[in-house]
Enzyme design. Structure first.
Site: not given
Ligand SMILES: Cc1cc2nc3c(=O)[nH]c(=O)nc-3n(C[C@H](O)[C@H](O)[C@H](O)COP(=O)(O)OP(=O)(O)OC[C@H]3O[C@@H](n4cnc5c(N)ncnc54)[C@H](O)[C@@H]3O)c2cc1C
Length: 394
Positions: A244, A379, A381
């Protein structure tokens, strides 16, 4: 290390450019070049054109219908496509599931699914993330319980990109609840027509619709749809994520976006002068252009190392952070150039009202949409954590 393309690579680059000049439909390139999301028809049409040429899945081995491209050929192909404003190849079948099936699938799974990815009969989507499992993916809860020759799946996935067009989803599901969370996950192929599946749209901030929530209630999935062994899904998930994250810097898109911002800044006037002559704006533009040049070179260094068989360390994380920050900065400069026209409305409304300079209405939506690129695919971070750990280990 040689950062120049070899004569063969230059010949391939010229071949890609000539092919794009001839085969990429102008109306699709126009739309993508203006920053609009390609339509479903655009994507399917472009896939069919590439498949006819044998370039839809260029990195796949020839036995599965690819060209066996290495990282440099793939890079050249993707950069030229981005510069020509071709729609991005939908990655779920070609870049994610395809390599997984080639490595972990049974011969029956390979024979069944790989040709259907290439000829467009199947549109796959990715069911990894859940409301409580994003960055911490191992905490996923969607469960699959064995009942004779089926798994019964219950749970919810979210952020499922382009799921509205898909007929199949590959999912990570929990098949064991005790022990380490990573050791109870399996990789399952699910037909989206199976009773008990509901897909709901999520509207994004700019008004677009590209992601979904998917709900599973007592969904019965044949056991032969398991890829690899039960509870070894984490290994497969990690392998897939490696694929990916190719072309993660997206420099081709930034090159294209930079040209667009420059054109816009020449067109827009502030106090009677073109914006591009404003020293503060010009300084920001120059700074992002310099950053882009640096990332291009870093990208080539990484490709050169990978092509020579070297192990990549923190480079992909560095490229992900820099590449996405650059694209977001370019979006921000376009938004600033647009001024009051940069509001989060769908482009047709702006075009109809002639609020934005011609052909640039979509830039505002692009700014909001591209907030996502520093989140998905791991992400920024999290990438910074990976970099920090790598540095501390030395
Ligand atoms: C437009 C879009 C398309 C996507 N498409 C897909 C898809 O097709 N299929 C799929 O399975 N997923 C998909 N995703 C999901 C994507 O992989 C997740 O959004 C991503 O893994 C982050 O998870 P979360 O959104 O739950 O945020 P969280 O994990 O809840 O994180 C929230 C914030 O906290 C920070 N954070 C979390 N843990 C830590 C840490 N240990 N240290 C420092 N900072 C931290 C993160 O960086 C982020 O800024 C998509 C997301 C988006 C926005």
């Amino acid at each position: 290390m040689d950062l120049n393309f070899s004569p063969e690579e230059q010949a391939f680059q010229a071949e890609v450019q000539a092919f794009l000049a001839e085969a990429l439909p102008a109306e699709i390139a126009d739309r993508v070049g203006r920053g609009e999301e390609p339509t479903r028809d655009d994507m399917e049409r472009w896939h069919a054109i590439l498949n006819e040429k044998g370039w839809l899945a260029g990195t796949w081995p020839a036995e599965f219908g690819g060209q066996g491209w290495g990282p440099i050929e793939l890079h050249i192909f993707e950069e030229e496509c981005a510069k020509a404003s071709a729609p991005r190849i939908v990655p779920f079948g070609t870049k994610m599931l395809g390599p997984v099936l080639q490595k972990f699938g049974t011969p029956e799974q390979q024979a069944e699914y790989l040709p259907r990815i290439l000829d467009g009969r199947d549109w796959w989507c990715q069911g990894y993330s859940e409301p409580g499992a994003g960055s911490d993916l191992a905490s996923l809860k969607t469960k699959a319980e064995r009942d004779g020759d089926v798994y019964v799946v219950n749970g919810q996935k979210t952020w499922t990109t382009l799921g509205q067009y898909a007929n199949r989803i590959f999912c990570l599901v929990r098949t064991k609840f005790e022990g380490k969370p990573q050791e109870g996950i399996s990789f399952l192929l699910i037909d989206l027509d199976t009773p008990g599946i509901e897909m709901r749209p999520i509207r994004l901030i700019e008004g677009g619709y590209e992601v979904n929530e998917v709900f599973f209630t007592d969904v019965r999935v044949p056991v032969e749809n398991l890829v690899g062994e039960e509870n070894m899904g984490w290994t497969i998930a990690k392998y897939l994520l490696g694929h990916e994250r190719t072309n993660i810097a997206g420099t081709g898109f930034s090159v294209q976006a930079l040209a667009q911002v420059k054109a816009l800044a020449r067109q827009v006037k502030r106090r009677g002068k073109a914006l591009i002559e404003n020293p503060l704006f010009a300084a920001r533009l120059a700074s992002v252009e310099a950053e882009l040049e640096a990332v291009k070179i870093t990208n080539l260094r990484m490709l050169s190392k990978a092509a020579a068989g070297g192990q990549l360390g923190a480079e992909p994380s560095m490229l992900k952070i820099k590449g996405t920050v650059i694209r977001q900065e370019l979006n921000d400069l376009a938004r600033r150039a647009l001024g009051p026209a940069a509001a989060p409305f769908p482009s047709e409304d702006l075009d109809n009202l002639a609020i934005a300079p011609k052909g640039h209405a979509q830039n505002a939506a692009g700014y909001f949409n591209n907030r996502k690129i520093s989140i998905y695919g791991g992400s920024n971070e999290i990438q910074r954590n990976i970099l920090a750990k790598g540095m501390m280990r030395g």
